[in-house]
Write a protein that holds these residues in place. Sequence first.
Motif, short mmCIF file in Angstrom:
data_model
loop_
_atom_site.label_atom_id
_atom_site.label_comp_id
_atom_site.label_asym_id
_atom_site.label_seq_id
_atom_site.Cartn_x
_atom_site.Cartn_y
_atom_site.Cartn_z
N GLY A 125 0.83 -1.20 0.00
CA GLY A 125 0.00 0.00 0.00
C GLY A 125 0.87 1.26 0.00
O GLY A 125 1.85 1.34 0.74
N ASP A 180 -7.38 -0.18 -8.33
CA ASP A 180 -6.63 -0.31 -7.07
C ASP A 180 -5.56 0.76 -6.92
O ASP A 180 -4.71 0.67 -6.03
N ARG A 258 -0.13 2.43 -5.66
CA ARG A 258 -1.20 1.66 -5.04
C ARG A 258 -1.84 2.45 -3.90
O ARG A 258 -1.15 3.18 -3.18
N ARG A 259 -3.14 2.33 -3.77
CA ARG A 259 -3.81 2.98 -2.64
C ARG A 259 -3.20 2.50 -1.35
O ARG A 259 -2.92 1.31 -1.22
N SER A 261 -3.18 1.01 2.18
CA SER A 261 -4.20 0.14 2.77
C SER A 261 -4.82 0.79 3.99
O SER A 261 -4.17 1.51 4.74
#
Length: 263
Positions: A125, A180, A258-259, A261
């Motif tokens: 993430g 994502d 990526r995002r 988390s």
Amino acid sequence: MSGSTTWDAERYMRFGAQRTRPAAELAARIGVSAPRSIVDLGCGPGNSTAVLRARWPEARIVGVDSSEEMIAKARADDPKGEWVQGDVTTFEDDAPYDVVFSNAVLHWLPDHASLVVRLFTLVAGGGALAFQIPCGRDAPFREHIREVASDPRWRDRTRSALTAITIEDPSLYYDALAADAFSVDIWTTEYEQIMENSDAIVDWITSTSLRPFLEVLDADERADFTAELRARMAASYPTRTDGRVLFPFRRLFVVATRRASIT
Ligand SMILES: C[S@@+](CC[C@H](N)C(=O)[O-])C[C@H]1O[C@@H](n2cnc3c(N)ncnc32)[C@H](O)[C@@H]1O
């Protein structure tokens, strides 16, 4: 081209500066500030890995390549580096990486929509998947390879080589990664590479795009195939005022972050 193909590390690095420049330009656009772990998928002789090491000297960096020869060259040049002989399509690790990097590799693999989604799952993430692949499906040298490959002397054997390289539209990567991703940065650059003459372009592609074609021919046929290609190339890549030629080469770059988390 499959990962089991024998790569010629020395021949590949004859144009080392031009081949490594996109790796540096890709790495420069990765916005992850202090990655702790990086994997260089298809690291080759370690030239792209060295770019990553220069940018992030503190990070753990793993170079992965399916070619024994490439890994041996990388290890010889940097014995302290972490080098793994492995396949990009099946590569996994216990923990995700902050940066998953791949320069000039993924075009040798099929099914890009599922491939890049899988590679994105290796990213932590807030981390990034960054890759560069040649594009320019209709570049004159690719057309000339197709023309020569259609000769009845070898067209049955070279047919599979016609699909050895995957070139997709940029939108495929956006569609595959956007759901994502916090951001997806996609761009193309066309390098006007200055070559000594048009034969030097054939030398350049001999260790890359031309390999799947030459591999299925015997020595005499390889010589004939290359001679016919050279004759066509001279017309499409004319000599400039100083005797050199320009070799435009288009490349596609993608950096998907990526995002983070949510815990
Ligand atoms: C054009 S070289 C790129 C080397 C280096 N990354 C660079 O920036 O110049 C492509 C590399 O991809 C590797 N390769 C091709 N298919 C692979 C696969 N399925 N798994 C791992 N490596 C692969 C080849 O062995 C080769 O070293």
